[in-house]
Design a protein around this motif. Structure first.
Motif, PDB file in Angstrom:
ATOM      1  N   ASP A 140      -4.456  -0.557  -8.493  1.00 20.93           N
ATOM      2  CA  ASP A 140      -3.852   1.025  -8.538  1.00 20.93           C
ATOM      3  C   ASP A 140      -4.842   1.854  -7.952  1.00 20.93           C
ATOM      4  OD1 ASP A 140      -1.479   0.189 -10.087  1.00 20.93           O
ATOM      5  OD2 ASP A 140      -2.268   0.846 -12.031  1.00 20.93           O
ATOM      6  N   MET A 200      -4.650   1.101  -4.110  1.00 21.97           N
ATOM      7  CA  MET A 200      -3.526   1.583  -3.436  1.00 21.97           C
ATOM      8  C   MET A 200      -3.763   3.049  -3.046  1.00 21.97           C
ATOM      9  SD  MET A 200      -1.590  -0.693  -2.254  1.00 21.97           S
ATOM     10  CE  MET A 200      -0.448   0.217  -1.768  1.00 21.97           C
ATOM     11  N   ILE A 202      -3.310   4.847   0.523  1.00 27.20           N
ATOM     12  CA  ILE A 202      -2.331   5.853   0.662  1.00 27.20           C
ATOM     13  C   ILE A 202      -2.934   7.171   1.058  1.00 27.20           C
ATOM     14  CG2 ILE A 202      -0.340   6.978  -0.126  1.00 27.20           C
ATOM     15  CD1 ILE A 202       0.181   3.788   0.602  1.00 27.20           C
ATOM     16  N   GLU A 231       3.394   1.396   2.394  1.00 27.40           N
ATOM     17  CA  GLU A 231       3.838   1.956   1.131  1.00 27.40           C
ATOM     18  C   GLU A 231       3.607   1.323  -0.013  1.00 27.40           C
ATOM     19  OE1 GLU A 231       8.070   2.687   2.174  1.00 27.40           O
ATOM     20  OE2 GLU A 231       7.613   3.409   4.273  1.00 27.40           O
ATOM     21  N   ASP A 232       3.485   2.084  -0.993  1.00 26.20           N
ATOM     22  CA  ASP A 232       3.222   1.735  -2.309  1.00 26.20           C
ATOM     23  C   ASP A 232       4.450   1.076  -2.848  1.00 26.20           C
ATOM     24  OD1 ASP A 232       2.238   0.878  -4.852  1.00 26.20           O
ATOM     25  OD2 ASP A 232       1.207   2.794  -5.101  1.00 26.20           O
ATOM     26  N   THR A 278       5.074  -4.818  -1.353  1.00 28.40           N
ATOM     27  CA  THR A 278       3.848  -4.512  -0.691  1.00 28.40           C
ATOM     28  C   THR A 278       2.837  -5.103  -1.791  1.00 28.40           C
ATOM     29  OG1 THR A 278       4.333  -2.588   0.499  1.00 28.40           O
ATOM     30  CG2 THR A 278       2.281  -3.052   0.066  1.00 28.40           C
ATOM     31  N   ARG A 279       2.909  -4.466  -3.065  1.00 25.31           N
ATOM     32  CA  ARG A 279       1.837  -5.169  -4.095  1.00 25.31           C
ATOM     33  C   ARG A 279       2.034  -6.470  -4.201  1.00 25.31           C
ATOM     34  NH1 ARG A 279      -0.054  -1.305  -8.548  1.00 25.31           N
ATOM     35  NH2 ARG A 279      -0.019   0.774  -7.485  1.00 25.31           N
TER      36      ARG A 279
END
Length: 210
Positions: free
Chosen positions: A116, A119, A123, A146-147, A151-152
């Motif tokens: 978290d 990211m 970003i 992009e979150d 992507t994660r």
């Protein structure tokens, strides 16, 4: 001196040492981070003068690894494409034979981060690039990050997604995020961001594509 008197002095000295340590700890926490201020192409000597940092004196032996000894923020001071990063524990400059800075590599964090937090930093940097006029390129294979859930999932699989940014025909950046697992904490999810800034190495790309 009697034994009780000796004991009393020892306690006073111990208390003084603890007090100094406490004050020093407060000072370190309250002290603003160091700052490295530069644009690509500036003389390294000038960068050291205008920065508040632990950058070393340039020698013939260290010009490709001019790294800080204490955490510092990078402030890229180009009047059009400037940006700043969170404090970095690892930040290294590279100078050419004439002593000019030609590249910077850093991880804009003080430690490996939970996903978290990583990211949010990633970003935030991309948003700064956009606001400063940087344009993404190599977007067919490496679009801006992009979150998203997908992507994660890639990051957790250690794919290390990377975005590429160009400032006119002047500077280029690669920005990636990758997993980092240590032997002593193999089950911890921790992540590392790496930013590489320098002169264009891919050439001019039509329509920001490759």
């Amino acid at each position: 001196m009697t034994e009780p008197g000796t004991s009393k002095w020892r306690w006073r000295i111990a208390g003084l040492i603890l007090g100094i340590a406490a004050v020093w700890g407060v000072y370190v926490k309250a002290r603003p981070a160091d700052e490295v201020v530069l644009t690509i192409g500036e003389p390294y000597k000038q960068v050291r003068q205008q920065s508040r940092s632990t950058l070393p004196v340039l020698t013939g032996d260290n010009r490709i690894n001019l790294h800080i000894q204490r955490p510092a923020v990078l402030r890229f001071s180009d009047p059009q494409y400037g940006f700043s990063t969170p404090a970095a524990k690892f930040l290294s400059l590279y100078a050419d034979d004439s002593g000019k800075v030609v590249a910077v590599t850093l991880s804009p964090q003080l430690d490996t981060l939970p996903l978290d937090e990583a990211m949010a930093v990633f970003i935030g940097l991309q948003d700064q690039f956009r606001r400063g006029g940087w344009k993404p390129f190599r977007v067919n294979r490496n679009p801006p990050i992009e979150d998203t859930r997908d992507t994660r999932a890639q990051i957790r699989r250690c794919v290390a997604p990377t975005s590429y940014w160009q400032a006119g025909n002047t500077y280029q950046i690669s920005l990636n995020i990758r997993c980092f697992r240590s032997d002593d904490r193999p089950n911890d999810e921790r992540y590392l961001i790496t930013l590489d800034l320098g002169l264009p190495v891919f050439g001019e790309l039509p329509n920001d594509q490759e």
